[in-house]
Enzyme design. Structure first.
Site, mmCIF file in Angstrom:
data_model
loop_
_atom_site.group_PDB
_atom_site.id
_atom_site.type_symbol
_atom_site.label_atom_id
_atom_site.label_comp_id
_atom_site.label_asym_id
_atom_site.label_seq_id
_atom_site.Cartn_x
_atom_site.Cartn_y
_atom_site.Cartn_z
ATOM 1 N N VAL A 1 0.836 -1.214 0.000
ATOM 2 C CA VAL A 1 0.000 0.000 0.000
ATOM 3 C C VAL A 1 0.872 1.266 0.000
ATOM 4 O O VAL A 1 0.611 2.216 -0.753
ATOM 5 C CB VAL A 1 -0.993 0.001 1.188
ATOM 6 C CG1 VAL A 1 -1.880 1.239 1.143
ATOM 7 C CG2 VAL A 1 -1.848 -1.256 1.180
ATOM 8 N N LYS B 1 -6.332 -2.144 9.347
ATOM 9 C CA LYS B 1 -7.587 -2.504 10.033
ATOM 10 C C LYS B 1 -7.368 -3.198 11.368
ATOM 11 O O LYS B 1 -8.161 -3.043 12.288
ATOM 12 C CB LYS B 1 -8.488 -3.359 9.125
ATOM 13 C CG LYS B 1 -7.801 -4.558 8.470
ATOM 14 C CD LYS B 1 -7.264 -4.241 7.108
ATOM 15 C CE LYS B 1 -6.153 -5.190 6.744
ATOM 16 N NZ LYS B 1 -6.160 -5.668 5.403
ATOM 17 N N GLU C 1 -10.471 5.407 5.628
ATOM 18 C CA GLU C 1 -11.351 4.872 4.578
ATOM 19 C C GLU C 1 -10.818 3.568 3.969
ATOM 20 O O GLU C 1 -11.564 2.620 3.718
ATOM 21 C CB GLU C 1 -11.502 5.922 3.460
ATOM 22 C CG GLU C 1 -12.361 5.488 2.298
ATOM 23 C CD GLU C 1 -13.809 5.235 2.707
ATOM 24 O OE1 GLU C 1 -14.502 6.196 3.036
ATOM 25 O OE2 GLU C 1 -14.231 4.055 2.711
ATOM 26 N N VAL D 1 -11.295 -0.544 5.297
ATOM 27 C CA VAL D 1 -12.419 -1.461 5.059
ATOM 28 C C VAL D 1 -12.842 -1.319 3.594
ATOM 29 O O VAL D 1 -13.160 -0.221 3.136
ATOM 30 C CB VAL D 1 -13.634 -1.135 5.963
ATOM 31 C CG1 VAL D 1 -14.742 -2.156 5.759
ATOM 32 C CG2 VAL D 1 -13.228 -1.069 7.425
ATOM 33 N N GLY E 1 -10.986 -1.711 0.883
ATOM 34 C CA GLY E 1 -9.952 -1.229 -0.048
ATOM 35 C C GLY E 1 -10.349 0.086 -0.701
ATOM 36 O O GLY E 1 -10.520 1.096 -0.028
ATOM 37 N N ILE F 1 -13.152 0.985 -2.061
ATOM 38 C CA ILE F 1 -14.588 1.334 -2.038
ATOM 39 C C ILE F 1 -14.841 2.452 -1.023
ATOM 40 O O ILE F 1 -14.367 2.358 0.105
ATOM 41 C CB ILE F 1 -15.446 0.117 -1.604
ATOM 42 C CG1 ILE F 1 -15.155 -1.088 -2.488
ATOM 43 C CG2 ILE F 1 -16.927 0.440 -1.606
ATOM 44 C CD1 ILE F 1 -15.805 -2.370 -1.980
ATOM 45 N N GLU G 1 -2.801 -10.935 3.168
ATOM 46 C CA GLU G 1 -2.003 -10.381 4.264
ATOM 47 C C GLU G 1 -0.646 -11.099 4.305
ATOM 48 O O GLU G 1 -0.517 -12.206 3.767
ATOM 49 C CB GLU G 1 -2.700 -10.630 5.600
ATOM 50 C CG GLU G 1 -4.053 -9.981 5.737
ATOM 51 C CD GLU G 1 -3.969 -8.474 5.626
ATOM 52 O OE1 GLU G 1 -3.306 -7.844 6.440
ATOM 53 O OE2 GLU G 1 -4.575 -7.928 4.683
ATOM 54 N N ASP H 1 -9.460 -11.005 9.376
ATOM 55 C CA ASP H 1 -9.487 -9.735 8.639
ATOM 56 C C ASP H 1 -10.935 -9.244 8.483
ATOM 57 O O ASP H 1 -11.213 -8.052 8.652
ATOM 58 C CB ASP H 1 -8.817 -9.943 7.268
ATOM 59 C CG ASP H 1 -8.694 -8.658 6.487
ATOM 60 O OD1 ASP H 1 -7.919 -7.782 6.905
ATOM 61 O OD2 ASP H 1 -9.398 -8.514 5.462
ATOM 62 N N LYS I 1 -12.677 -5.731 10.012
ATOM 63 C CA LYS I 1 -13.417 -4.767 9.171
ATOM 64 C C LYS I 1 -14.879 -4.651 9.614
ATOM 65 O O LYS I 1 -15.465 -3.567 9.566
ATOM 66 C CB LYS I 1 -13.324 -5.195 7.712
ATOM 67 C CG LYS I 1 -11.893 -5.069 7.167
ATOM 68 C CD LYS I 1 -11.736 -5.797 5.851
ATOM 69 C CE LYS I 1 -10.351 -5.593 5.256
ATOM 70 N NZ LYS I 1 -10.118 -6.441 4.070
HETATM 71 N N1 HSE Z 1 -5.868 -8.989 2.735
HETATM 72 C C1 HSE Z 1 -6.909 -8.035 2.596
HETATM 73 C C2 HSE Z 1 -7.987 -8.605 1.687
HETATM 74 C C3 HSE Z 1 -6.354 -6.768 2.031
HETATM 75 O O1 HSE Z 1 -7.703 -9.593 1.014
HETATM 76 O O2 HSE Z 1 -9.084 -8.078 1.642
HETATM 77 C C4 HSE Z 1 -7.303 -5.608 2.035
HETATM 78 O O3 HSE Z 1 -7.706 -5.264 3.334
#
Ligand code: HSE
Length: 393
Positions: free
Chosen positions: A11, A92, A116, A119, A121, A123, A177, A188, A192
């Site tokens: 990122v 997150k 933003e 959660v 990515g 969107i 990840e 994950d 979120k």
């Molecule tokens: N590893 C996460 C996913 C990355 O696949 O959604 C984005 O938060």
């Protein structure tokens, strides 16, 4: 506006690339520092391993934390806020644990804490949720929140390839990840979902303790084929309901009929929905993982700060209580052990290699599946959609 990026992984690199393209409003942004690890050789002039030099640089307006993980991310975010820097993070895991503290410290220091990209990515989900909350109570959230698990399930569905092969592809594409167990075991999604619930109900909850989580680690090609025969597609969902003074939340594989939008959410896409009283159902779809979409959302937050756009204030004053039996679902279970006794209160019906159980409170289902997994660590379950006339079930 001067920016420091903490971390130069997927990122961080994306944020740097987009800002340096200097397209449209990003022309006003400048990356002054990039924090890298102590033992890493700097290969860009902006790189440093000195966090204090960044914190003490009066010209830095915004700190972008994209290190991932809990520490030192937590400690750096707090330090940056206390040094009166606005903070933006895509992390997150750290927000889900410390949202209340970050909110308080940013308020005390008169700076912004925006997230933003954490959660969904790319969107604009948090923005959409906050906007809905200006008018409505939001009493249901449900989402395909994880791009990696969606990519895996979609690839398995389309190609019949086994789980481990498609997980490797997701890692190569930069969706997963660093430790992909967070993606496939539902952690994950839990992070979120909790962030979304925190905002929706103005209630700070952490993704530990009570939250029932069941991931997709155990799904097989045969499960996929069976669900296909039933005319259903499986998705890893995070879901929360709020009724009266109670709420619930769950992360679990969920089956959808072929005509549901969720069933058509392919690749690394996310689909996140809310229900508000006057707006009804709103669905947000886009790339939930990947370098540039996630970096894009980080930069949208930077531009909001640059343009003085306020996000919703959080006070965490709500008194809703978690209830593990608020929602009851039907489930399909695959296990080698005979568990009809375990589920005897829930009208168990054997269907070939599977057991279908009915009207099970969500918390109870997850407690029972923990017992099943102790004896059969390959067991799998998914919740079923509401029955339709003539549909196989
Ligand atoms: N590893 C996460 C996913 C990355 O696949 O959604 C984005 O938060």
């Amino acid at each position: 506006m001067n920016i420091a990026i903490l971390g130069f992984g997927t990122v961080g690199t994306g944020v740097y690339k987009i800002i340096n393209q200097a397209n449209r409003q990003t022309q006003n942004l400048h990356v002054k520092h990039i924090l890298i690890r102590k033992n890493k050789k700097p290969d860009l002039p902006e790189m440093t391993d000195d966090i204090d030099a960044i914190l003490n640089d009066k010209d830095v307006d915004v700190v972008v934390e994209v290190l991932g993980g809990i520490e030192p991310a937590h400690q750096y975010i707090i330090a940056a806020l206390k040094h009166k820097k606005h903070v933006i993070t895509a992390n997150k895991a750290v927000i889900a644990q410390y949202m209340a503290e970050f909110t308080k410290v940013s308020k005390e220091n008169g700076v912004k804490f925006y997230f933003e990209s954490s959660v969904g990515g790319g969107i604009p989900w948090i923005q959409g949720l906050e906007r809905a909350l200006r008018i409505d109570d939001v009493n249901k959230i449900q989402g395909i929140f994880n791009g990696t698990s969606n990519f895996i399930l979609d690839q398995m569905h389309r190609t019949g390839e086994p789980f481990n092969d498609v997980l490797m592809q997701a890692q190569q594409l930069g969706y997963a990840e660093a430790d992909p167990s967070a993606d496939i075991d539902g952690i994950d999604v839990a992070n979120k979902l909790c962030i979304s619930v925190d905002i929706a109900y103005d209630l700070f909850i952490k993704p530990d303790g009570e939250l029932p989580i069941f991931g997709i680690r155990n799904i097989t090609e045969d499960d996929m084929a069976h669900f296909d025969q039933l005319g259903m597609t499986v998705k890893l969902m995070g879901i929360s309901h709020q009724v009266g003074n109670a709420f619930d939340y769950v992360v679990e594989p969920t089956l959808y009929y072929g005509d549901a939008l969720e069933a058509h959410t392919t690749d690394n896409y996310n689909l996140i929905s809310l229900h508000g009283k006057t707006i009804g159902v709103l669905k947000f779809m886009g790339q939930g993982a990947g370098q540039l979409p996630t970096a894009n959302a980080v930069i949208q937050d930077i531009l909001d700060i640059f343009q003085n756009k306020e996000h919703l204030k959080r006070e965490f004053k709500s008194t809703f209580k978690y209830r593990s039996d608020l929602t009851k679902n039907n489930y399909i279970v695959r296990t080698e052990i005979d568990c009809s006794q375990l589920f005897k209160r829930f009208e168990p019906v054997v269907r070939g290699d599977y057991l279908v159980v009915h009207n099970v409170p969500v918390g109870e289902m997850h407690r029972l599946m923990k017992r099943v997994l102790q004896k059969d660590e390959t067991a799998f379950m998914a919740s079923l959609p509401e029955k339709r006339e003539g549909a196989a079930k």
